[in-house]
Design a protein around this motif. Structure first.
Motif, PDB file in Angstrom:
ATOM      1  N   ASP A  99       0.982  -1.230   0.124  1.00 50.53           N
ATOM      2  CA  ASP A  99      -0.082  -0.007  -0.021  1.00 50.53           C
ATOM      3  C   ASP A  99       0.838   1.250  -0.018  1.00 50.53           C
ATOM      4  N   THR A 104      -0.042   1.695   7.063  1.00 50.53           N
ATOM      5  CA  THR A 104      -1.388   0.796   6.347  1.00 50.53           C
ATOM      6  C   THR A 104      -0.886  -0.551   6.282  1.00 50.53           C
ATOM      7  N   SER A 107      -0.693  -2.157   9.710  1.00 49.57           N
ATOM      8  CA  SER A 107      -2.203  -2.270  10.563  1.00 49.57           C
ATOM      9  C   SER A 107      -2.766  -3.288   9.869  1.00 49.57           C
ATOM     10  N   ARG A 109      -4.328  -2.988   6.763  1.00 47.70           N
ATOM     11  CA  ARG A 109      -5.286  -2.306   6.109  1.00 47.70           C
ATOM     12  C   ARG A 109      -4.842  -2.172   4.548  1.00 47.70           C
ATOM     13  N   SER A 110      -3.827  -2.896   4.170  1.00 54.85           N
ATOM     14  CA  SER A 110      -3.373  -2.819   2.663  1.00 54.85           C
ATOM     15  C   SER A 110      -4.549  -3.218   1.768  1.00 54.85           C
ATOM     16  N   ASN A 111      -4.540  -2.555   0.640  1.00 52.44           N
ATOM     17  CA  ASN A 111      -5.564  -2.687  -0.117  1.00 52.44           C
ATOM     18  C   ASN A 111      -5.295  -3.985  -1.199  1.00 52.44           C
ATOM     19  N   TRP A 113      -3.231  -7.413  -1.946  1.00 52.82           N
ATOM     20  CA  TRP A 113      -2.597  -8.789  -1.063  1.00 52.82           C
ATOM     21  C   TRP A 113      -2.408  -9.670  -2.135  1.00 52.82           C
TER      22      TRP A 113
END
Length: 123
Positions: A99, A104, A107, A109-111, A113
């Motif tokens: 990300d 980010t 935590s 919360r990566s967009n 993967w």
């Protein structure tokens, strides 16, 4: 969009080493932060390591500090995870994440993967 493809997983004996790679493609300008997570059977996905664009900023989970090393090659849009002194409890599916910022990624919360690669450590 960013596509992430992990490779390098496999079976290794306890005490051994294994290296993982994650190649990114697509909108790689979103890859300032990259990292690794893992998920063991019956457990939640957990943070392993993360790295910033220059490589100077690195974060590690306490459970892997001193044994795992994260690095990246921006020319190849690839992040690596060198795993040494492996333990049976390191057995998991390892996922690559990316990300725009390291926090980010850390935590979870990566967009973006990857699909994951299996690492199995036998005792």
């Amino acid at each position: 969009q960013v596509q992430l493809v992990e490779s390098g997983g496999g079976l290794v004996q306890a005490g051994g080493s294994l290296g993982l790679s994650c190649a990114a493609s697509g909108a790689t300008s979103n890859n300032n932060g990259m990292g690794w997570f893992r998920q063991a059977p019956g457990k939640e996905r957990e943070f392993v390591a993360a790295i910033g664009w220059s490589g100077s900023v690195q974060y590690y989970a306490d459970s892997v500090k001193g044994r795992f090393t994260i690095s990246r090659d921006n020319a190849k849009n690839t992040v690596y995870l060198q795993m040494n002194s492996l333990k049976p409890e390191d057995t998991a599916v390892y996922y690559c994440a990316a990300d725009k910022s390291v926090p980010t990624v850390v935590s979870a919360r990566s967009n973006f993967w990857g699909q994951g690669t299996q690492v199995t450590v036998s005792s």
